[in-house]
Write a protein that holds these residues in place. Structure first.
Motif, mmCIF file in Angstrom:
data_model
loop_
_atom_site.group_PDB
_atom_site.id
_atom_site.type_symbol
_atom_site.label_atom_id
_atom_site.label_comp_id
_atom_site.label_asym_id
_atom_site.label_seq_id
_atom_site.Cartn_x
_atom_site.Cartn_y
_atom_site.Cartn_z
ATOM 1 N N TYR A 136 0.848 -1.196 0.000
ATOM 2 C CA TYR A 136 0.000 0.000 0.000
ATOM 3 C C TYR A 136 0.881 1.243 0.000
ATOM 4 N N ALA A 137 1.124 1.784 -1.172
ATOM 5 C CA ALA A 137 2.032 2.925 -1.315
ATOM 6 C C ALA A 137 1.511 4.176 -0.623
ATOM 7 N N GLU A 138 0.202 4.259 -0.413
ATOM 8 C CA GLU A 138 -0.371 5.462 0.200
ATOM 9 C C GLU A 138 -0.226 5.496 1.725
ATOM 10 N N GLU A 139 0.264 4.436 2.310
ATOM 11 C CA GLU A 139 0.472 4.413 3.756
ATOM 12 C C GLU A 139 1.474 5.496 4.154
ATOM 13 N N PRO A 140 1.213 6.201 5.231
ATOM 14 C CA PRO A 140 2.133 7.264 5.673
ATOM 15 C C PRO A 140 3.559 6.762 5.917
ATOM 16 N N CYS A 141 3.689 5.549 6.433
ATOM 17 C CA CYS A 141 5.033 5.035 6.711
ATOM 18 C C CYS A 141 5.805 4.773 5.422
ATOM 19 N N MET A 142 5.114 4.563 4.321
ATOM 20 C CA MET A 142 5.794 4.362 3.042
ATOM 21 C C MET A 142 6.268 5.698 2.475
ATOM 22 N N ALA A 143 5.492 6.739 2.693
ATOM 23 C CA ALA A 143 5.864 8.070 2.202
ATOM 24 C C ALA A 143 6.999 8.671 3.020
ATOM 25 N N ASP A 144 7.011 8.394 4.327
ATOM 26 C CA ASP A 144 8.036 8.945 5.214
ATOM 27 C C ASP A 144 8.494 7.864 6.188
ATOM 28 N N PRO A 145 9.289 6.901 5.706
ATOM 29 C CA PRO A 145 9.680 5.801 6.587
ATOM 30 C C PRO A 145 10.483 6.251 7.813
ATOM 31 N N ARG A 146 11.365 7.209 7.647
ATOM 32 C CA ARG A 146 12.183 7.664 8.786
ATOM 33 C C ARG A 146 11.309 8.350 9.840
ATOM 34 N N GLY A 147 10.322 9.104 9.376
ATOM 35 C CA GLY A 147 9.392 9.753 10.303
ATOM 36 C C GLY A 147 8.577 8.743 11.097
ATOM 37 N N ALA A 148 8.376 7.560 10.528
ATOM 38 C CA ALA A 148 7.620 6.501 11.194
ATOM 39 C C ALA A 148 8.534 5.560 11.985
ATOM 40 N N GLY A 149 9.847 5.853 12.010
ATOM 41 C CA GLY A 149 10.776 5.052 12.795
ATOM 42 C C GLY A 149 11.455 3.930 12.028
ATOM 43 N N PHE A 150 11.330 3.919 10.708
ATOM 44 C CA PHE A 150 11.964 2.891 9.884
ATOM 45 C C PHE A 150 13.193 3.459 9.196
ATOM 46 N N ALA A 151 14.116 2.582 8.859
ATOM 47 C CA ALA A 151 15.333 2.995 8.164
ATOM 48 C C ALA A 151 15.081 3.181 6.667
ATOM 49 N N ALA A 152 14.116 2.444 6.130
ATOM 50 C CA ALA A 152 13.813 2.519 4.697
ATOM 51 C C ALA A 152 12.435 1.921 4.449
ATOM 52 N N ALA A 153 11.946 2.115 3.227
ATOM 53 C CA ALA A 153 10.665 1.538 2.818
ATOM 54 C C ALA A 153 10.873 0.754 1.538
ATOM 55 N N LEU A 154 10.146 -0.339 1.412
ATOM 56 C CA LEU A 154 10.231 -1.191 0.234
ATOM 57 C C LEU A 154 8.813 -1.548 -0.181
ATOM 58 N N ALA A 155 8.440 -1.131 -1.394
ATOM 59 C CA ALA A 155 7.091 -1.381 -1.888
ATOM 60 C C ALA A 155 6.999 -2.742 -2.547
ATOM 61 N N LYS A 156 5.914 -3.467 -2.220
ATOM 62 C CA LYS A 156 5.673 -4.766 -2.852
ATOM 63 C C LYS A 156 4.949 -4.544 -4.164
ATOM 64 N N PRO A 157 5.122 -5.395 -5.120
ATOM 65 C CA PRO A 157 6.058 -6.516 -5.144
ATOM 66 C C PRO A 157 7.472 -6.026 -5.444
ATOM 67 N N PHE A 158 8.444 -6.775 -4.987
ATOM 68 C CA PHE A 158 9.840 -6.436 -5.254
ATOM 69 C C PHE A 158 10.603 -7.716 -5.501
ATOM 70 N N GLY A 159 11.702 -7.585 -6.202
ATOM 71 C CA GLY A 159 12.562 -8.721 -6.512
ATOM 72 C C GLY A 159 13.838 -8.657 -5.702
ATOM 73 N N PRO A 160 14.720 -9.608 -5.931
ATOM 74 C CA PRO A 160 15.971 -9.665 -5.163
ATOM 75 C C PRO A 160 16.837 -8.415 -5.308
ATOM 76 N N ASP A 161 16.845 -7.824 -6.492
ATOM 77 C CA ASP A 161 17.687 -6.632 -6.698
ATOM 78 C C ASP A 161 17.205 -5.452 -5.859
ATOM 79 N N LYS A 162 15.890 -5.239 -5.813
ATOM 80 C CA LYS A 162 15.354 -4.130 -5.007
ATOM 81 C C LYS A 162 15.556 -4.397 -3.518
ATOM 82 N N LEU A 163 15.402 -5.647 -3.099
ATOM 83 C CA LEU A 163 15.631 -6.002 -1.700
ATOM 84 C C LEU A 163 17.086 -5.754 -1.327
#
Length: 88
Positions: A10-37
């Motif tokens: 869900y790209a519209e989630e606030p934590c995806m738009a501002d992961p650091r503001g939500a306490g995360f180091a980064a955000a990764l949108a699904k689906p993703f492959g090994p290279d993006k991971l």
């Protein structure tokens, strides 16, 4: 401290738009492959290999390696119960 990556479809989630503001180091949108991971995790993880090209992590002791080889051999051998059931 722990480094967490938020993963969501869900790209519209606030934590995806501002992961650091939500306490995360980064955000990764699904689906993703090994290279993006890999690209998302690389800046967060210490290098697994030093300048010599050898792993910086300790190797298991020879007894641990021997135990692992024996365990793999036990798993790969058919058990007596399977032999009896198959009639072989």
């Amino acid at each position: 401290g722990a480094r967490a990556v938020v993963v969501s479809g869900y790209a519209e989630e606030p934590c995806m738009a501002d992961p650091r503001g939500a306490g995360f180091a980064a955000a990764l949108a699904k689906p993703f492959g090994p290279d993006k991971l890999r690209a998302a995790l690389a800046p967060l993880l210490p290098a697994a290999r030093g300048r010599s090209g050898k792993s910086d992590y300790p190797r298991p002791s020879s007894s641990a390696s021997g135990n692992l080889r024996r365990k793999r051999a036990e798993i790969s051998r058919p058990s007596a119960a399977r032999k009896d059931a198959s009639g072989r």
